[in-house]
Design an enzyme around this catalytic site. Structure first.
Site, PDB file in Angstrom:
ATOM      1  N   THR A 167     -25.699  18.826 -27.160  1.00  0.00           N
ATOM      2  CA  THR A 167     -25.226  19.785 -26.535  1.00  0.00           C
ATOM      3  C   THR A 167     -24.360  20.733 -27.288  1.00  0.00           C
ATOM      4  OG1 THR A 167     -25.427  18.580 -24.731  1.00  0.00           O
ATOM      5  CG2 THR A 167     -24.336  20.365 -24.176  1.00  0.00           C
ATOM      6  N   HIS A 168     -24.312  20.771 -28.613  1.00  0.00           N
ATOM      7  CA  HIS A 168     -23.279  21.577 -29.768  1.00  0.00           C
ATOM      8  C   HIS A 168     -24.438  22.783 -29.902  1.00  0.00           C
ATOM      9  CE1 HIS A 168     -21.625  17.294 -30.818  1.00  0.00           C
ATOM     10  NE2 HIS A 168     -21.457  17.658 -29.689  1.00  0.00           N
ATOM     11  N   LEU A 169     -24.455  23.585 -28.997  1.00  0.00           N
ATOM     12  CA  LEU A 169     -25.058  25.029 -29.377  1.00  0.00           C
ATOM     13  C   LEU A 169     -23.940  25.724 -29.717  1.00  0.00           C
ATOM     14  CD1 LEU A 169     -26.534  23.542 -26.774  1.00  0.00           C
ATOM     15  CD2 LEU A 169     -27.625  25.569 -26.599  1.00  0.00           C
TER      16      LEU A 169
END
Length: 593
Positions: free
Chosen positions: A518-520
């Site tokens: 979820t590291h956008l």
């Protein structure tokens, strides 16, 4: 649907995660009246982390209790400009949080600083390898702020989070067995590192034998009881394995709910409103000044909240979406490579290699925490990229976060049967004797990878969805394959009976059906040039000076480390300059002293 305008406040903060909580606390301490708006519901560790209900894998990691509901609003996704984007309808590839605490309530707790080279990557690559080393179409940029400038704010965040770790150098002196590639620090971690789980112990020993430099990963899981600078108390981690996707029933994992909000609620000048979905930032007739925000409450009413200062501190793509919906900054156009809002969208380049140990070695995968053991020998520019022809790198680590029963039943060794007695045997063997080594790598920014408003699809509020155009590029594929190949010596030293190397495959596009991270990052990036950045070095909008946008949206490219540590440091950095310069000035653009 009713419409209502509330009395004005000094500042409105959008988002109640780490960035929003830090900004609200700092602004309240400065004496401002602050309203914080959270699109999701109320959450607390006392309620959502209550044992034993909180460790329900079906509710937490299967039905996604603490995450965004894509039926209300989501993004559309495509790989190329010539494709029609389709809505991301079921959470899989990435898991945005929702509710008070945001992703800070359900994150694992891995808490890194940024490397100095990452913060000035374009300058660094040009100086070491020459300008022509940067491929055509790669929008490589500097942050506009240096590690030395951010160091006090990294230190501040670690003390607030109660981060466990071991330094290598403090004030230029070697003080411990930490990461030898890490930049110098002004102080040690507030807590000693977590103990190695067995698989991390095995990795540490094997990596050393292979000639690498293993160290304890910094983790915002308390290794001992701890009281932070706000007076918030944490208990010690018990390695239960219910970190990622869950609220911590031990109060051992840092979260806004445990570490900041109890102190923030003591301020009489602070108000938190949940179930408040911000629809738009309101601008005056010039379009150069924000006058507040409008949000929809749980009853469907449209509420206008006037404010002199607007802080966008939601999840990365929510911040970008709000800027586009509000007309703040010029939308990015990939054809002309002009405009800034939506530019430099990046992800994180993660693959997991599975190691199967001999039957005499039980890996105890049910145990877990945010801690682990890593090597940085192939991260950032810690190795010579010249002969390799790519930019970026990956740490390699064993971060055993705890494999739960449902996940364990699905996680058979690659190539195993899918059903029957043979599957059962393989599932047991894998759960008892396997573990993963993660390559968590950087992702560069590219001209044709960006965010904009979708021309077709809308959310339940009648607004265009955010459109994500993203695919893996040759640079990042080659980087991942090179770094993962370096595990050969580690695997040999482990004495593994089998290994499945997971690498990026050329020609295989990004697939939203498989969880990755979820590291956008990016989309509204910081920098020194308003032609290539939406925000200045203080996270202030170039176009609307009383709007600050705080989060991973500010990263010009994706780095190998988890983003939360840098997000927190940038929030404290931005808040410091709001307090010391913006509030004492005329409310205009901040300038470097």
């Amino acid at each position: 649907m009713a419409e209502k305008t509330l009395p004005p406040v000094d500042a409105v903060v959008v988002g109640a995660g780490w960035a929003g909580s830090i900004m609200a606390k700092e602004l309240c301490e400065a004496g401002l009246s602050v309203v914080m708006l959270e699109r999701g519901g109320r959450r607390s560790t006392a309620k959502d982390g209550a044992y034993p209900a909180s460790i329900d894998e079906l509710e937490g990691a299967t039905r996604y209790k603490l995450f965004q509901n894509p039926a209300q609003t989501t993004v559309t996704v495509r790989n190329r400009l010539d494709q029609e984007a389709l809505p991301y309808r079921r959470l899989a590839a990435f898991l945005p949080g929702e509710g008070v605490g945001g992703a800070g309530l359900h994150w694992t707790g891995v808490h890194f600083r940024a490397m100095p080279q990452d913060l000035r990557l374009r300058s660094h690559i040009t100086e070491r390898y020459g300008k022509t080393f940067i491929p055509d179409g790669m929008n490589l940029q500097d942050y506009g702020v240096t590690y030395e400038e951010l160091e006090p704010f990294f230190d501040r965040a670690e003390k607030v989070f109660g981060t466990s770790g071991e330094a290598y150098t403090v004030d230029g002196k070697v003080v411990g067995k930490g990461n030898p590639f890490a930049p110098d620090r002004s102080d040690d971690f507030p807590l000693p590192p977590l103990r190695d789980v067995y698989t991390a112990h095995l990795f540490r020993k094997a990596a050393t034998e292979a000639g690498f430099h293993p160290y304890a990963m910094p983790a915002a899981n308390a290794s001992h009881p701890y009281t932070n600078p706000y007076g918030a108390q944490m208990g010690p981690c018990n390695f239960c394995g219910y970190c990622s996707d869950y609220a911590c029933y031990m109060y051992a994992k840092a979260s806004p709910n445990v570490n900041i909000l109890p102190a923030l609620r003591q301020h009489a000048n602070f108000t938190l409103r949940s179930n408040a979905h911000v629809l738009k930032v309101l601008l005056d007739s010039t379009g150069k000044k924000a006058t507040g925000v409008v949000y929809q409450d749980a009853e469907g009413n449209h509420i206008t909240q006037p404010a002199g200062l607007v802080i966008l501190a939601a999840f990365q793509f929510h911040n970008v979406h709000l800027m586009l919906l509000s007309g703040i900054g010029k939308p990015y156009d990939p054809h002309s490579n002009s405009g800034t809002v939506g530019r430099n969208f990046t992800y994180q380049n993660i693959t997991n290699t599975t190691v199967l140990m001999p039957p005499t070695r039980s890996t105890d995968q049910f145990i877990g925490s945010a801690g682990g053991v890593a090597i940085d020998d192939f991260n950032c520019d810690n190795f010579d990229h010249g002969p390799l022809g790519f930019i970026g790198g990956s740490p390699l680590w064993v971060n055993q976060a705890g494999v739960k029963p449902i996940a364990g039943a699905k996680a058979t060794f690659p190539g195993a049967p899918r059903w029957g007695s043979a599957w059962k045997k393989q599932a047991v063997d894998t759960y008892r004797h396997a573990f993963t080594i993660n390559a968590q790598g950087s992702n560069m920014a590219y001209r044709d990878v960006y965010l904009d408003l979708d021309p077709t699809w809308t959310n339940v509020y009648g607004q265009p969805l955010l459109r994500m155009t993203f695919d893996w590029k040759d640079n990042d594929i080659r980087m991942n394959r090179h770094v993962v190949s370096k595990l050969d010596g580690v695997v040999k030293a482990l004495g593994a009976r089998d290994v499945h190397y997971s690498m990026r495959e050329p020609g295989k596009p990004f697939d939203v059906r498989d969880y990755q991270t979820t590291h956008l990052c990016g989309g509204a990036v910081m920098g020194d040039d308003p032609n290539t950045s939406a925000l200045n070095r203080y996270l202030q909008s170039w176009d609307v000076p009383n709007v600050f946008v705080v989060g991973a949206n500010a990263f010009p490219q994706g780095m190998g480390y988890n983003p939360t540590g840098l997000v927190a440091a940038l929030a404290y950095w931005s808040a410091h300059h709001i307090r010391t310069q913006w509030l004492k000035g005329n409310g205009g653009p901040l300038v470097t002293p």
